[in-house]
Design a protein around this motif. Structure first.
Motif, short mmCIF file in Angstrom:
data_model
loop_
_atom_site.label_atom_id
_atom_site.label_comp_id
_atom_site.label_asym_id
_atom_site.label_seq_id
_atom_site.Cartn_x
_atom_site.Cartn_y
_atom_site.Cartn_z
N VAL A 1 0.83 -1.22 0.00
CA VAL A 1 0.00 0.00 0.00
C VAL A 1 0.85 1.26 0.00
CG1 VAL A 1 -1.78 1.28 1.24
CG2 VAL A 1 -1.89 -1.22 1.13
N ASN A 2 1.89 1.29 0.83
CA ASN A 2 2.72 2.50 0.92
C ASN A 2 3.37 2.80 -0.43
OD1 ASN A 2 2.12 2.80 3.62
ND2 ASN A 2 3.91 1.64 4.32
N GLU A 3 3.88 1.74 -1.11
CA GLU A 3 4.50 1.95 -2.41
C GLU A 3 3.46 2.40 -3.43
OE1 GLU A 3 4.94 -0.51 -0.43
OE2 GLU A 3 7.08 -0.92 -0.15
N ALA A 4 2.24 1.84 -3.31
CA ALA A 4 1.17 2.24 -4.22
C ALA A 4 0.84 3.72 -4.04
CB ALA A 4 -0.07 1.39 -3.99
N VAL A 5 0.77 4.18 -2.78
CA VAL A 5 0.48 5.59 -2.51
C VAL A 5 1.55 6.48 -3.10
CG1 VAL A 5 0.33 7.31 -0.66
CG2 VAL A 5 -0.86 5.13 -0.42
N THR A 6 2.81 6.12 -2.86
CA THR A 6 3.92 6.93 -3.37
C THR A 6 3.88 7.01 -4.89
OG1 THR A 6 5.28 6.26 -1.49
CG2 THR A 6 6.42 7.16 -3.40
N THR A 7 3.58 5.88 -5.53
CA THR A 7 3.59 5.82 -6.99
C THR A 7 2.48 6.66 -7.61
OG1 THR A 7 4.53 3.59 -6.91
CG2 THR A 7 3.48 4.26 -8.97
N ILE A 8 1.24 6.51 -7.07
CA ILE A 8 0.13 7.25 -7.66
C ILE A 8 0.25 8.75 -7.39
CG2 ILE A 8 -1.46 7.05 -5.72
CD1 ILE A 8 -2.29 6.70 -9.49
N LYS A 9 0.78 9.11 -6.22
CA LYS A 9 0.99 10.53 -5.93
C LYS A 9 2.02 11.15 -6.89
CE LYS A 9 1.13 12.16 -1.76
NZ LYS A 9 1.49 12.36 -0.35
N THR B 1 -6.05 11.23 -11.95
CA THR B 1 -6.56 11.81 -10.70
C THR B 1 -7.78 11.04 -10.19
OG1 THR B 1 -7.80 13.41 -12.01
CG2 THR B 1 -5.65 14.11 -11.15
N SER B 2 -8.60 10.56 -11.12
CA SER B 2 -9.77 9.76 -10.71
C SER B 2 -9.33 8.45 -10.07
CB SER B 2 -10.66 9.48 -11.91
OG SER B 2 -11.16 10.67 -12.46
N ILE B 3 -8.30 7.82 -10.71
CA ILE B 3 -7.76 6.58 -10.16
C ILE B 3 -7.21 6.83 -8.76
CG2 ILE B 3 -5.93 4.86 -10.40
CD1 ILE B 3 -6.30 5.15 -13.46
N ALA B 4 -6.47 7.93 -8.61
CA ALA B 4 -5.88 8.26 -7.32
C ALA B 4 -6.97 8.50 -6.28
CB ALA B 4 -4.99 9.49 -7.44
N ARG B 5 -7.99 9.27 -6.65
CA ARG B 5 -9.08 9.56 -5.72
C ARG B 5 -9.80 8.28 -5.28
NH1 ARG B 5 -14.96 11.76 -7.45
NH2 ARG B 5 -15.95 11.47 -5.42
N ASP B 6 -10.13 7.40 -6.28
CA ASP B 6 -10.82 6.14 -5.94
C ASP B 6 -9.98 5.30 -5.00
OD1 ASP B 6 -12.92 6.89 -7.55
OD2 ASP B 6 -12.25 5.73 -9.29
N ASN C 1 -4.50 11.97 2.10
CA ASN C 1 -4.10 12.11 0.70
C ASN C 1 -5.28 12.44 -0.19
OD1 ASN C 1 -1.22 11.71 0.57
ND2 ASN C 1 -1.60 9.59 1.24
N ALA C 2 -6.47 11.94 0.18
CA ALA C 2 -7.66 12.26 -0.61
C ALA C 2 -7.96 13.76 -0.54
CB ALA C 2 -8.85 11.45 -0.10
N VAL C 3 -7.90 14.32 0.66
CA VAL C 3 -8.17 15.75 0.82
C VAL C 3 -7.09 16.56 0.11
CG1 VAL C 3 -8.26 17.63 2.50
CG2 VAL C 3 -9.41 15.46 2.99
N GLU C 4 -5.85 16.15 0.27
CA GLU C 4 -4.75 16.86 -0.40
C GLU C 4 -4.94 16.86 -1.91
OE1 GLU C 4 0.12 16.45 -0.89
OE2 GLU C 4 -0.94 15.28 0.64
N LEU C 5 -5.33 15.71 -2.47
CA LEU C 5 -5.58 15.63 -3.91
C LEU C 5 -6.71 16.57 -4.32
CD1 LEU C 5 -5.20 14.16 -6.67
CD2 LEU C 5 -6.93 12.51 -5.88
N ALA C 6 -7.81 16.55 -3.55
CA ALA C 6 -8.95 17.40 -3.91
C ALA C 6 -8.58 18.87 -3.86
CB ALA C 6 -10.12 17.11 -2.96
#
Length: 917
Positions: A128-136, A149-154, A164-169
């Motif tokens: 999960v941590n690597e996934a978060v880093t990669t999508i960000k 961005t939709s993939i990241a939000r979902d 991270n969701a709030v930061e993205l939005a």
């Protein structure tokens, strides 16, 4: 762009196929490969790349990998990425990850595709941590890439990674200005997942939104406002949003209804007593400024009133132009509100605060407010100086002799379904048991004016006239009593002052009436001239009445005046009184007048609570001083008692020792005499072989008789005298302790200590002495059976020569001489020890028994000492808290005054620059 899409979809092979040919891609690519291979410098890379795609789509991943491994042209990065895709499909995730992470490319599309594939791989491998880093990183490097961005939000929402969701939005809302992202942010706010962020994190996004959509801006700000309402960051948000609003070009015409409402609610909550003024001074002025700038029609008057109220108590804290605008608005803008309801809310808030801060129950002022809001009943306060005939007049109205003696308390008589009498003071509202209890209350003198009596009973006159009569104690020269009575002036709708016809309207009465009008200038005053029957001549009575009436009207032209006498026909007088009281009724603008009275009591309650805080401090100081004085006196009394205990213990022990010593001296002196006297028992014809046994027995018998018949009775009498002396000594201690206890109880103001000693100790001593002196049994003392040289020689000689008559004379003389000349001191000591042996434990218990005698007084004084010390420490701590935080009391009451002034300004909205006091 079309080629990039083909590379993404792995359809690059379609470039080698004529769309009009119905031929399998593998065959078409095979033919193309053979054709290219025939050239002198064949370039087969593109065809191999395309063949790899076809194999991939047909799930021949190994063949695809083989084809892509030999790509060395510009398609090589895509080939490497596709190889990783094939390994991914084969389930060889480690190899795929290694290839993805090793790729370094400049093409943003390829970089995004690699990131998305690597992101999917990490999810599959639960990294999960690597996934978060990669999508960000993918969003950061190429946020416009389709669906990234939709993939990241979902993903963030699925993982509940709200940070991270709030930061993205927020970032996307600022970057794109899309209302969709602002709506997403709004949903996060409503979910409560934005609270972890500092309020200033959202400032720029809000500024951007204000320039895009004002209504959406208000919606988002309101959502933030409500989400932080009960959080520790609430004041931080207040500071942030209000400085944000200050820098925006707000227009009141935009109808900021929601923000206006929030400003109102926030202002009310801030001044509700939960904050210190020093905390609010950084927030409230900016809050009020913004409220004035955006207040809608419903809230413009409350906003202006709040500005003016705050500015009155904290001058120069608001800009001059804001205050001037508030003054202008309040003078020209009308406002409709339920004034009574708002006023009662404020009163209840003050009462709740007072109770929660241990400032008393304030039952009297609660009762007063209850009467003020009873608009169905007029309150007529009947007063006058002593012996003016006031009680007789009231009894006539009531039809009963309820007031048969001068009253000491204020009493309200009102109609009720049944007789109920209540006594109301600050601490409680107590129902009296009946009329006798009421009479007892009327006759008391001490603290009588600290209570008010409410007397409800069925009365047709009061019911028909819708009146309640308030009877006061006769007013004399005691200004303090005047002050206590005048506390109830604002309860009254009008005053009826009773004058004595014998000497009506004296200077003293004028002075009292002037005092009343100073306290309640708008309160109508009317007059009863009582005792008119003192004039036998009707003309004299009429003359006195007219002269008094003229004198009254010269000072109080609107006053109604009526003659009265208990000797007149009651029915006629009751009829006249009904007409008179109708004229006395004060019904014009009754609601406004009662509201003004209510405001008066709110203001006096606030002032009273401020004074109560001072009184509490003074009371604490006095309590500490009193307890310190008590502690010192108690400690002195305790030490004195301990000294007394030690002294009495030593004295009692000494008296017993002296008795014991005198008996012992007597024994030492008499025992040898008794033993030597036994020489007379020796005769020449005695059996000298056993005479020592006979003498020893006789000696013990004589000692037993002596101790039993002479020593013990005398010792008993002496011990009785010792008991009497002990009782006298301990009795003196008890008298001293009674005096000491009386002194302490006078200081306590009650029977708080009772320093009773335990005289059962003396009873125990008497019982022990009776028991120990009732009988004494001397254990046989070895007097002539000891192994001393003399005794051994005599006993041996007696046995050897006792049978020979010629030797008896010699033995007689020797024995007689021995008995008469023997030293019996040790024998006397032995007898003495035996005699006092039963008293050894008795003697050792004196110290313990004397302590038991004083145990209760000692415990009582120690308890009082501990309580005094505890009270000192407790009250010193309270004083410390009061002095360390004076704002704990002062600030909430000051804020209540702000709310009161705000309310008063609201009541005059649209009526010009007037105010209510």
């Amino acid at each position: 762009m079309a080629i990039e899409q083909q590379l993404k979809d792995k359809t690059y092979y379609q470039m080698f196929i004529n769309e009009h040919e119905n031929i399998h891609p593998i065959l078409a690519l095979g033919e193309a490969f053979q054709e290219e291979a025939q050239k002198d410098l064949p370039d087969l890379a593109d065809i191999r790349f395309a063949q790899g795609e076809v194999y991939f789509h047909h799930k021949d991943y190994e063949a695809a990998i083989f084809k892509w491994e030999n790509i060395t042209n510009e398609l090589e990065p895509w080939a490497r990425k596709n190889i990783a895709d094939a390994y991914y499909e084969l389930g060889m995730l480690s190899q795929a990850e290694d290839i993805y992470t090793a790729l370094e490319v400049d093409d943003p599309t390829l970089r995004a595709e690699v990131a998305l594939k690597l992101f999917s791989l990490y999810i599959h491998r639960e990294k999960v941590n690597e996934a978060v880093t990669t999508i960000k990183k993918a969003v950061q490097t190429n946020p416009d890439y389709p669906n990234v961005t939709s993939i990241a939000r979902d993903f963030f929402e699925k993982e509940e990674d709200w940070s991270n969701a709030v930061e993205l939005a927020v970032n996307e809302a600022k970057r794109t200005g899309s209302l969709e992202w602002f709506d997403i942010l709004l949903s996060y706010i409503e979910m409560g997942v934005t609270k972890a962020f500092a309020p200033n994190y959202f400032t720029q996004a809000l500024v951007n939104l204000y320039n895009i959509d004002v209504k959406k801006f208000e919606q988002l700000v309101s959502a933030f406002w409500n989400s932080w309402r009960n959080e520790n960051t609430y004041l931080t948000w207040m500071n942030e949003v209000n400085h944000l609003l200050l820098n925006l070009d707000l227009n009141r015409d935009d109808n900021w209804s929601e923000l206006s409402k929030l400003h109102k609610e926030t202002y009310i909550s801030l001044i509700a007593g939960g904050y210190f003024i020093k905390e609010l001074q950084d927030y409230v002025p900016v809050l009020l400024t913004n409220w004035m700038r955006l207040a809608d029609n419903k809230n413009i008057v409350p906003a202006a009133a709040s500005v003016l109220a705050w500015n009155e108590l904290f001058p120069a804290s608001l800009a001059v132009n804001i205050v001037e605008e508030a003054e202008q608005l309040i003078s020209v803008t009308s406002f409709d509100m339920d004034e009574l309801e708002e006023c009662l809310k404020l009163f209840e808030a003050i009462m709740t605060w007072a109770e929660s801060n241990e400032m008393g129950n304030n039952n009297r002022v609660r009762w007063i407010v209850e009467k003020i809001v009873d608009f169905d009943t007029q309150h007529l306060l009947v007063t006058g100086i002593c012996d003016s005939g006031k009680s007789t007049f009231i009894n006539t109205i009531l039809g009963e002799d309820l007031q048969d003696s001068p009253t000491s308390s204020v009493v309200m008589f009102s109609h009720g379904q049944e007789e109920e009498i209540f006594e109301i003071n600050d601490e409680e509202c107590r129902k009296l048991s009946g009329f006798s209890d009421f009479r007892e209350r009327m006759g008391r003198l001490r603290n009588a004016l600290n209570s008010i009596i409410e007397f409800n009973y069925p009365n047709n006159f009061l019911k028909e006239q819708k009146f309640a009569l308030m009877d006061t104690p006769g007013l004399n020269g005691n200004q303090q009593d005047h002050y206590e009575v005048f506390k109830y002036l604002q309860v009254a709708d009008s005053i009826l002052f009773v004058l004595d016809a014998n000497e009506p309207l004296t200077n003293k009465e004028r002075a009292i009436i002037n005092q009343i009008q100073e306290q309640a200038p708008d309160l109508p005053i009317h007059f009863i001239i009582s005792k008119m029957d003192v004039f036998e001549d009707e003309q004299d009575a009429l003359r006195i009445f007219e002269e008094t009436k003229e004198a009254i009207h010269s000072s109080w032209p609107d006053a109604q005046v009526m003659p009265f006498s208990s000797q007149y026909d009651r029915n006629q007088q009751i009829g006249d009184l009904k007409e008179f009281l109708k004229l006395c009724k004060n019904t014009r603008n009754i609601e406004d007048k009662r509201l003004a009275k209510l405001l008066y009591y709110i203001r006096t309650t606030i002032a009273g609570l401020l004074q109560k805080r001072i009184d509490i401090e003074n009371q604490l100081i006095e309590t500490v001083r009193w307890n310190e004085e008590m502690h010192m006196k108690l400690n002195g009394g305790l030490n004195q008692l301990k000294d007394t205990e030690l002294h009495k213990s030593r004295m009692i022990t000494k008296m017993f020792a002296e008795i014991k010593e005198s008996v012992e001296v007597e024994l030492i002196e008499n025992v040898p005499k008794i033993l030597k006297a036994c020489a007379e028992l020796i005769k020449e014809d005695s059996n000298f072989s056993t005479i020592h046994l006979d003498l020893n027995k006789e000696m013990n018998k004589r000692l037993q008789d002596y101790l039993e018949e002479q020593v013990m009775p005398k010792f008993y009498r002496t011990m009785q005298e010792w008991i009497e002396n002990c009782q006298e000594e301990l009795g003196q201690s008890q008298e001293f302790l009674y005096e000491l206890g009386d002194g302490f109880n006078q200081m306590y103001g009650e029977e708080y200590v009772k320093l009773d000693c335990d005289f059962k100790v003396l009873d125990d001593w008497r019982r022990d002495i009776d028991r120990m002196t009732s009988h004494f049994q001397l254990e046989t003392v070895n007097i002539l059976l000891r192994r001393t040289p003399s005794q051994i020689l005599l006993k041996s000689a007696g046995k050897l020569f006792g049978a020979l008559s010629q030797n008896k004379s010699m033995l007689f003389n020797k024995y007689k001489s021995f008995v008469e000349n023997e030293d019996y001191y040790e024998i006397a000591k032995t007898v003495s020890r035996q005699f006092f042996q039963p008293f050894e434990l008795f003697e050792k218990s004196f110290e313990r028994d004397v302590h038991l005698f004083y145990k209760n007084p000692l415990n009582q004084l120690n308890r009082c000492l501990e309580e005094a010390q505890s009270e000192i420490e407790l009250n010193q701590e309270k004083l410390k808290e009061l002095n360390a935080n004076p704002e704990l009391f002062r600030d909430p009451l000051t804020l209540f005054e702000v709310r009161l002034r705000q309310f008063e300004w609201m009541t005059v909205a649209g009526k010009g620059m007037q105010t209510v006091y």
